[in-house]
Motif scaffolding. Sequence first.
Motif, PDB file in Angstrom:
ATOM      1  N   GLY A  92       0.824  -1.215   0.000  1.00 13.90           N
ATOM      2  CA  GLY A  92       0.000   0.000   0.000  1.00 13.90           C
ATOM      3  C   GLY A  92       0.848   1.251   0.000  1.00 13.90           C
ATOM      4  O   GLY A  92       0.570   2.218  -0.722  1.00 13.90           O
ATOM      5  N   MET A  93       1.911   1.260   0.825  1.00 15.82           N
ATOM      6  CA  MET A  93       2.808   2.408   0.877  1.00 15.82           C
ATOM      7  C   MET A  93       3.498   2.596  -0.476  1.00 15.82           C
ATOM      8  O   MET A  93       3.676   3.734  -0.948  1.00 15.82           O
ATOM      9  CB  MET A  93       3.840   2.204   1.971  1.00 15.82           C
ATOM     10  CG  MET A  93       3.252   2.236   3.383  1.00 15.82           C
ATOM     11  SD  MET A  93       2.553   3.857   3.811  1.00 15.82           S
ATOM     12  CE  MET A  93       4.045   4.845   3.815  1.00 15.82           C
ATOM     13  N   SER A  94       3.884   1.524  -1.118  1.00 18.91           N
ATOM     14  CA  SER A  94       4.534   1.620  -2.425  1.00 18.91           C
ATOM     15  C   SER A  94       3.583   2.210  -3.458  1.00 18.91           C
ATOM     16  O   SER A  94       3.983   3.026  -4.301  1.00 18.91           O
ATOM     17  CB  SER A  94       5.010   0.240  -2.875  1.00 18.91           C
ATOM     18  OG  SER A  94       5.982  -0.277  -1.986  1.00 18.91           O
ATOM     19  N   ARG A  95       2.318   1.755  -3.392  1.00 18.76           N
ATOM     20  CA  ARG A  95       1.345   2.299  -4.339  1.00 18.76           C
ATOM     21  C   ARG A  95       1.137   3.798  -4.120  1.00 18.76           C
ATOM     22  O   ARG A  95       1.034   4.576  -5.065  1.00 18.76           O
ATOM     23  CB  ARG A  95       0.020   1.542  -4.223  1.00 18.76           C
ATOM     24  CG  ARG A  95       0.048   0.165  -4.894  1.00 18.76           C
ATOM     25  CD  ARG A  95      -1.346  -0.375  -5.063  1.00 18.76           C
ATOM     26  NE  ARG A  95      -1.989  -0.646  -3.787  1.00 18.76           N
ATOM     27  CZ  ARG A  95      -1.932  -1.790  -3.128  1.00 18.76           C
ATOM     28  NH1 ARG A  95      -1.233  -2.815  -3.639  1.00 18.76           N
ATOM     29  NH2 ARG A  95      -2.542  -1.935  -1.986  1.00 18.76           N
ATOM     30  N   ILE A  96       1.078   4.222  -2.850  1.00 12.89           N
ATOM     31  CA  ILE A  96       0.903   5.651  -2.524  1.00 12.89           C
ATOM     32  C   ILE A  96       2.079   6.466  -3.040  1.00 12.89           C
ATOM     33  O   ILE A  96       1.919   7.524  -3.652  1.00 12.89           O
ATOM     34  CB  ILE A  96       0.728   5.840  -1.005  1.00 12.89           C
ATOM     35  CG1 ILE A  96      -0.602   5.218  -0.552  1.00 12.89           C
ATOM     36  CG2 ILE A  96       0.789   7.328  -0.640  1.00 12.89           C
ATOM     37  CD1 ILE A  96      -0.794   5.221   0.944  1.00 12.89           C
ATOM     38  N   GLU A  97       3.285   5.935  -2.792  1.00 10.87           N
ATOM     39  CA  GLU A  97       4.485   6.626  -3.259  1.00 10.87           C
ATOM     40  C   GLU A  97       4.518   6.687  -4.782  1.00 10.87           C
ATOM     41  O   GLU A  97       4.893   7.710  -5.375  1.00 10.87           O
ATOM     42  CB  GLU A  97       5.733   5.910  -2.725  1.00 10.87           C
ATOM     43  CG  GLU A  97       7.028   6.633  -3.070  1.00 10.87           C
ATOM     44  CD  GLU A  97       8.242   5.935  -2.465  1.00 10.87           C
ATOM     45  OE1 GLU A  97       9.367   6.426  -2.708  1.00 10.87           O
ATOM     46  OE2 GLU A  97       8.054   4.917  -1.774  1.00 10.87           O
ATOM     47  N   GLY A  98       4.117   5.580  -5.401  1.00  9.02           N
ATOM     48  CA  GLY A  98       4.094   5.559  -6.869  1.00  9.02           C
ATOM     49  C   GLY A  98       3.098   6.570  -7.422  1.00  9.02           C
ATOM     50  O   GLY A  98       3.380   7.279  -8.399  1.00  9.02           O
ATOM     51  N   CYS A  99       1.911   6.652  -6.802  1.00  7.76           N
ATOM     52  CA  CYS A  99       0.912   7.637  -7.243  1.00  7.76           C
ATOM     53  C   CYS A  99       1.430   9.060  -7.080  1.00  7.76           C
ATOM     54  O   CYS A  99       1.204   9.939  -7.933  1.00  7.76           O
ATOM     55  CB  CYS A  99      -0.385   7.442  -6.455  1.00  7.76           C
ATOM     56  SG  CYS A  99      -1.262   5.907  -6.860  1.00  7.76           S
ATOM     57  N   HIS A 100       2.155   9.294  -5.960  1.00  8.87           N
ATOM     58  CA  HIS A 100       2.727  10.621  -5.721  1.00  8.87           C
ATOM     59  C   HIS A 100       3.760  10.967  -6.787  1.00  8.87           C
ATOM     60  O   HIS A 100       3.772  12.097  -7.328  1.00  8.87           O
ATOM     61  CB  HIS A 100       3.355  10.650  -4.328  1.00  8.87           C
ATOM     62  CG  HIS A 100       3.998  11.963  -3.996  1.00  8.87           C
ATOM     63  ND1 HIS A 100       3.267  13.119  -3.817  1.00  8.87           N
ATOM     64  CD2 HIS A 100       5.319  12.296  -3.820  1.00  8.87           C
ATOM     65  CE1 HIS A 100       4.096  14.121  -3.555  1.00  8.87           C
ATOM     66  NE2 HIS A 100       5.348  13.640  -3.535  1.00  8.87           N
ATOM     67  N   ASN A 101       4.600  10.013  -7.118  1.00 11.46           N
ATOM     68  CA  ASN A 101       5.609  10.247  -8.151  1.00 11.46           C
ATOM     69  C   ASN A 101       4.961  10.489  -9.514  1.00 11.46           C
ATOM     70  O   ASN A 101       5.426  11.332 -10.294  1.00 11.46           O
ATOM     71  CB  ASN A 101       6.568   9.062  -8.228  1.00 11.46           C
ATOM     72  CG  ASN A 101       7.462   8.962  -6.999  1.00 11.46           C
ATOM     73  OD1 ASN A 101       7.701   9.964  -6.315  1.00 11.46           O
ATOM     74  ND2 ASN A 101       7.940   7.761  -6.703  1.00 11.46           N
TER      75      ASN A 101
END
Length: 249
Positions: free
Chosen positions: A24-33
């Motif tokens: 989930g954290m990776s997906r959030i970071e990916g969306c932010h990027n």
Amino acid sequence: WVAVDVGERQQQHQAPQQQQQNQGMSRIEGCHNIALAKQRLTTAETWNKYTIDAVESAQRQLELAQAQFQASRNEVDEAESALNEVCKKWEVIDVDEEGGMCESDDSGGNRKREVSMSPAHGSGKKARTDAAVVDDADVEQIVVEGAGASDANGTYKRCQSYDSLSIHYDRNAPVYSKRGSWEGKAVKFFIHRSLCTKCWYIRYEKETGGYPTMLYISRLELVTNLPPKSYWGVISCTGGISPSPRLKW
């Protein structure tokens, strides 16, 4: 052993939860990027459009400047053509050989001579100049009077230096000038002979610089380097107004 088995089961149960949290954290970071990348792309596209608009605007300004230059060039060409026509109209030929150079005295004791006007002038009659046969070095000022363009009337004083004058001025003949105004703007008036056409002109130039404007012209050939006292032509296309001026000194 029962307690150990329970602990292992809890760890096995918590492992998938931790993995899900990490994902989930990776997906959030990916969306932010991705959002940052989209924002950067939008900014780059905006700057690209601004650059294209600036280039197109510069091209339009260049085309406008080129058109204005061409229009100015055409205006100069038309003015030169008009000048040549006026010069031809006021051209003076040699003194008639029939009677030789005829000189007479006017009421003031000045000697005068007769010259023939060019056939282009239309009259074919003799015209007498009012130029006194005097040394031009003795004439420090000239009075212009009677010009329809009244701003051109007045006292012109001899220029002591030619350094600031245009290259079109004939430096073998004296130049006279006076300060004045034209249409509410400060100008300087000149009486001079042209280096190219050998015509005499009464003209003005703006104090701030710019192309000189001709008002009156004469091409009478005199025995001195002084301008003719009469027989001036009106250059109406550039501001000259009838009647023509008379000069005296």
